[in-house]
Scaffold this active site. Structure first.
Site, PDB file in Angstrom:
ATOM      1  CG  LEU A 108      -9.999 -41.084  21.768  1.00 22.42           C
ATOM      2  CD1 LEU A 108      -9.483 -42.021  21.824  1.00 22.42           C
ATOM      3  CD2 LEU A 108      -8.951 -39.601  22.074  1.00 22.42           C
TER       4      LEU A 108
ATOM      5  CE  LYS B  15     -22.092 -48.265  25.026  1.00 18.06           C
ATOM      6  NZ  LYS B  15     -21.196 -49.520  24.642  1.00 18.06           N
TER       7      LYS B  15
ATOM      8  CG  ASP C 267     -20.841 -50.978  20.745  1.00 17.29           C
ATOM      9  OD1 ASP C 267     -19.993 -50.271  20.394  1.00 17.29           O
ATOM     10  OD2 ASP C 267     -21.602 -50.871  21.505  1.00 17.29           O
TER      11      ASP C 267
ATOM     12  N   GLY D 152     -20.270 -59.204  28.936  1.00 17.51           N
ATOM     13  CA  GLY D 152     -21.185 -57.889  29.393  1.00 17.51           C
ATOM     14  C   GLY D 152     -21.261 -57.191  27.345  1.00 17.51           C
ATOM     15  N   GLY D 153     -21.136 -55.970  27.988  1.00 19.16           N
ATOM     16  CA  GLY D 153     -21.974 -54.911  26.934  1.00 19.16           C
ATOM     17  C   GLY D 153     -21.571 -55.267  25.173  1.00 19.16           C
TER      18      GLY D 153
ATOM     19  CG  ASN E  67     -18.184 -63.793  30.681  1.00 22.99           C
ATOM     20  OD1 ASN E  67     -16.980 -62.630  31.212  1.00 22.99           O
ATOM     21  ND2 ASN E  67     -18.858 -63.683  31.884  1.00 22.99           N
TER      22      ASN E  67
ATOM     23  CB  VAL F  45     -19.859 -69.922  33.700  1.00 27.68           C
ATOM     24  CG1 VAL F  45     -20.163 -70.809  34.500  1.00 27.68           C
ATOM     25  CG2 VAL F  45     -19.471 -70.878  31.845  1.00 27.68           C
TER      26      VAL F  45
HETATM   27  N1  LIG Z   1     -12.783 -50.207  21.853  1.00 28.84           N
HETATM   28  C1  LIG Z   1     -14.242 -50.001  21.785  1.00 28.84           C
HETATM   29  O1  LIG Z   1     -14.895 -49.843  20.704  1.00 28.84           O
HETATM   30  C2  LIG Z   1     -15.221 -50.382  23.150  1.00 28.84           C
HETATM   31  C3  LIG Z   1     -16.519 -50.069  22.772  1.00 28.84           C
HETATM   32  C4  LIG Z   1     -16.502 -51.068  24.096  1.00 28.84           C
HETATM   33  C5  LIG Z   1     -16.240 -51.139  25.193  1.00 28.84           C
HETATM   34  N2  LIG Z   1     -14.943 -51.666  25.219  1.00 28.84           N
HETATM   35  C6  LIG Z   1     -14.310 -52.041  26.073  1.00 28.84           C
HETATM   36  O2  LIG Z   1     -15.067 -53.408  26.185  1.00 28.84           O
HETATM   37  C7  LIG Z   1     -14.181 -54.013  27.319  1.00 28.84           C
HETATM   38  C8  LIG Z   1     -15.452 -54.662  28.151  1.00 28.84           C
HETATM   39  O3  LIG Z   1     -16.189 -53.504  27.705  1.00 28.84           O
HETATM   40  P1  LIG Z   1     -17.894 -53.370  28.372  1.00 28.84           P
HETATM   41  O4  LIG Z   1     -18.800 -52.122  28.067  1.00 28.84           O
HETATM   42  O5  LIG Z   1     -18.003 -55.322  27.520  1.00 28.84           O
HETATM   43  O6  LIG Z   1     -18.313 -54.270  30.220  1.00 28.84           O
HETATM   44  P2  LIG Z   1     -18.680 -54.466  30.825  1.00 28.84           P
HETATM   45  O7  LIG Z   1     -20.402 -54.882  30.025  1.00 28.84           O
HETATM   46  O8  LIG Z   1     -19.181 -54.190  31.958  1.00 28.84           O
HETATM   47  O9  LIG Z   1     -18.351 -56.415  31.103  1.00 28.84           O
HETATM   48  C9  LIG Z   1     -16.784 -56.219  31.530  1.00 28.84           C
HETATM   49  C10 LIG Z   1     -16.526 -57.908  31.159  1.00 28.84           C
HETATM   50  O10 LIG Z   1     -15.149 -58.176  31.281  1.00 28.84           O
HETATM   51  C11 LIG Z   1     -15.000 -59.073  32.478  1.00 28.84           C
HETATM   52  N3  LIG Z   1     -14.045 -59.154  33.560  1.00 28.84           N
HETATM   53  C12 LIG Z   1     -14.357 -57.944  34.259  1.00 28.84           C
HETATM   54  N4  LIG Z   1     -12.188 -58.011  35.448  1.00 28.84           N
HETATM   55  C13 LIG Z   1     -12.868 -59.189  34.917  1.00 28.84           C
HETATM   56  C14 LIG Z   1     -11.612 -60.094  36.187  1.00 28.84           C
HETATM   57  N5  LIG Z   1     -10.946 -58.861  36.618  1.00 28.84           N
HETATM   58  N6  LIG Z   1     -11.662 -61.430  35.082  1.00 28.84           N
HETATM   59  C15 LIG Z   1     -12.484 -61.997  34.125  1.00 28.84           C
HETATM   60  N7  LIG Z   1     -13.472 -61.206  33.273  1.00 28.84           N
HETATM   61  C16 LIG Z   1     -13.509 -59.769  33.808  1.00 28.84           C
HETATM   62  C17 LIG Z   1     -16.922 -59.506  32.867  1.00 28.84           C
HETATM   63  O11 LIG Z   1     -17.081 -60.768  33.706  1.00 28.84           O
HETATM   64  P3  LIG Z   1     -18.433 -60.802  34.359  1.00 28.84           P
HETATM   65  O12 LIG Z   1     -19.535 -61.016  34.103  1.00 28.84           O
HETATM   66  O13 LIG Z   1     -17.494 -62.021  35.231  1.00 28.84           O
HETATM   67  O14 LIG Z   1     -18.408 -59.536  35.243  1.00 28.84           O
HETATM   68  C18 LIG Z   1     -17.144 -59.092  31.589  1.00 28.84           C
HETATM   69  O15 LIG Z   1     -17.225 -60.465  30.807  1.00 28.84           O
HETATM   70  C19 LIG Z   1     -13.945 -52.336  28.339  1.00 28.84           C
HETATM   71  O16 LIG Z   1     -12.444 -52.349  28.695  1.00 28.84           O
HETATM   72  C20 LIG Z   1     -14.452 -51.048  27.252  1.00 28.84           C
HETATM   73  O17 LIG Z   1     -13.458 -49.886  27.793  1.00 28.84           O
HETATM   74  C21 LIG Z   1     -14.054 -50.876  24.221  1.00 28.84           C
END
Ligand SMILES: NC(=O)c1ccc[n+]([C@@H]2O[C@H](COP(=O)([O-])OP(=O)(O)OC[C@H]3O[C@@H](n4cnc5c(N)ncnc54)[C@H](OP(=O)(O)O)[C@@H]3O)[C@@H](O)[C@H]2O)c1
Length: 299
Positions: free
Chosen positions: A22, A72, A108, A134-135, A155, A158
């Site tokens: 977007l 990133k 962010d 995560g990130g 998380n 852990v």
């Molecule tokens: N609104 C916004 O502007 C914005 C900005 C950035 C991201 N986001 C959203 O935020 C979310 C995370 O993004 P990210 O960049 O941080 O991704 P990331 O770095 O891949 O981290 C993903 C996180 O989700 C956890 N996770 C994934 N699947 C899981 C499951 N089935 N059960 C439990 N924990 C689970 C992971 O845990 P583990 O460490 O155990 O793998 C990790 O903590 C995404 O949905 C993304 O679209 C939104």
């Protein structure tokens, strides 16, 4: 509509994939609203092409960048200067080409902070529970740790939560009250009882798994603000159940808009027209929804 000329400043998103983003809609609406001679485009750049893409940014004099998954962190080695919070957090989502030097920032965390403030929620002195390490959680946790009375990071893995809590204490000092634990019902039940703010920064509940939620609905209550940073769908199951429990809710589009607004301000030095950006994003989402529904109906 501003005519594109040889003087137009070009900003771009780079990531893989970017087709659904977007950001072009949000940023171009803001440039147009303020009559700025800028244009925003999106480039799909694979991990192996990142270095060449950054050489291209320098060679072409592209003025600003947004960086999304999966670049990133890996982009950092190609930049000249890192802003203090990008260095601390170890992630960059915005680049400014200042006098041919590429400066990296992260918006962010401030995007999440401003989404809370925009909803009238002040994180100062609050107990905040954040899910994920995560990130996105990294950026939000670093930013909110400076305001919260207590920050609890839960998380699935852990060790990642423990590392993040340690990184925050190392960077900000022992005065910040940050704890880490496993994303498990017993911890959620205990920590949410007296929490003020719950943030979902995991991908649980994101399309196509939108029937999932990270938190049992009986742990939610009316003294909570529930902020789900997922924006696809806009109303996640967590947001829906939080509303039913009487909690205040904030969706992920708000963070997307506010992090984009902070990038806009870095590139232009002007205050971002947040309402215009939000309206443009909502219109685009409605069109996409209608389009998808139309496709299904056709079938
Ligand atoms: N609104 C916004 O502007 C914005 C900005 C950035 C991201 N986001 C959203 O935020 C979310 C995370 O993004 P990210 O960049 O941080 O991704 P990331 O770095 O891949 O981290 C993903 C996180 O989700 C956890 N996770 C994934 N699947 C899981 C499951 N089935 N059960 C439990 N924990 C689970 C992971 O845990 P583990 O460490 O155990 O793998 C990790 O903590 C995404 O949905 C993304 O679209 C939104």
């Amino acid at each position: 509509m501003i005519g594109i000329s040889g003087r137009t400043r070009v900003c771009a998103l780079i990531g893989d994939p970017v087709w659904h983003s977007l950001s072009p809609t949000i940023q171009n609406a803001a440039f147009e609203h303020l009559g700025l001679d800028y244009v925003y485009v999106a480039f799909n750049v694979s991990a192996e092409n990142l270095e060449k893409a950054i050489l291209g940014v320098r060679g072409l004099g592209i003025y600003g960048l947004n960086i999304t998954m999966p670049h990133k962190i890996s982009i950092i080695k190609y930049l000249d200067i890192l802003d203090e919070s990008a260095r601390r957090i170890g992630s960059v989502n915005t680049v400014l080409n200042r006098d041919e030097r590429l400066v990296g920032y992260t918006t962010d965390g401030v995007g999440a902070l401003n989404a809370l403030r925009y909803a009238g929620v002040d994180p100062s002195g609050k107990k905040i529970v954040i899910l994920g390490a995560g990130g996105a959680s990294r950026a939000i946790s670093f930013t909110l740790a400076e305001y919260a009375r207590e920050l609890i990071i839960l998380n699935r893995t852990v060790e990642r939560a423990v590392d993040l809590a340690r990184n925050i204490r190392d960077a900000l000092g022992d005065l910040v009250n940050v704890k880490a634990g496993e994303l498990a019902d017993r911890n959620l039940e205990r920590e949410l009882k007296d929490a003020d703010i719950l943030i979902n920064a995991t991908s649980i509940g994101m399309k196509p798994n939108d029937s999932e939620t990270p938190v049992r609905c009986d742990f939610l209550h009316s003294n909570l603000t529930v902020f789900d940073i997922i924006y696809e769908p806009l109303e996640t199951r967590l947001i829906r159940e939080a509303r039913i429990a009487g909690a205040k809710t904030i969706d992920g589009l708000s963070m997307l808009i506010h992090q984009g607004a902070a990038s806009f301000e870095i590139w232009t030095g002007m205050r971002a027209p947040v309402e215009v950006m939000k309206e443009a994003a909502l219109k685009k989402m409605r069109e996409a929804e209608g389009y998808n529904r139309g496709m299904k109906d056709d079938w």
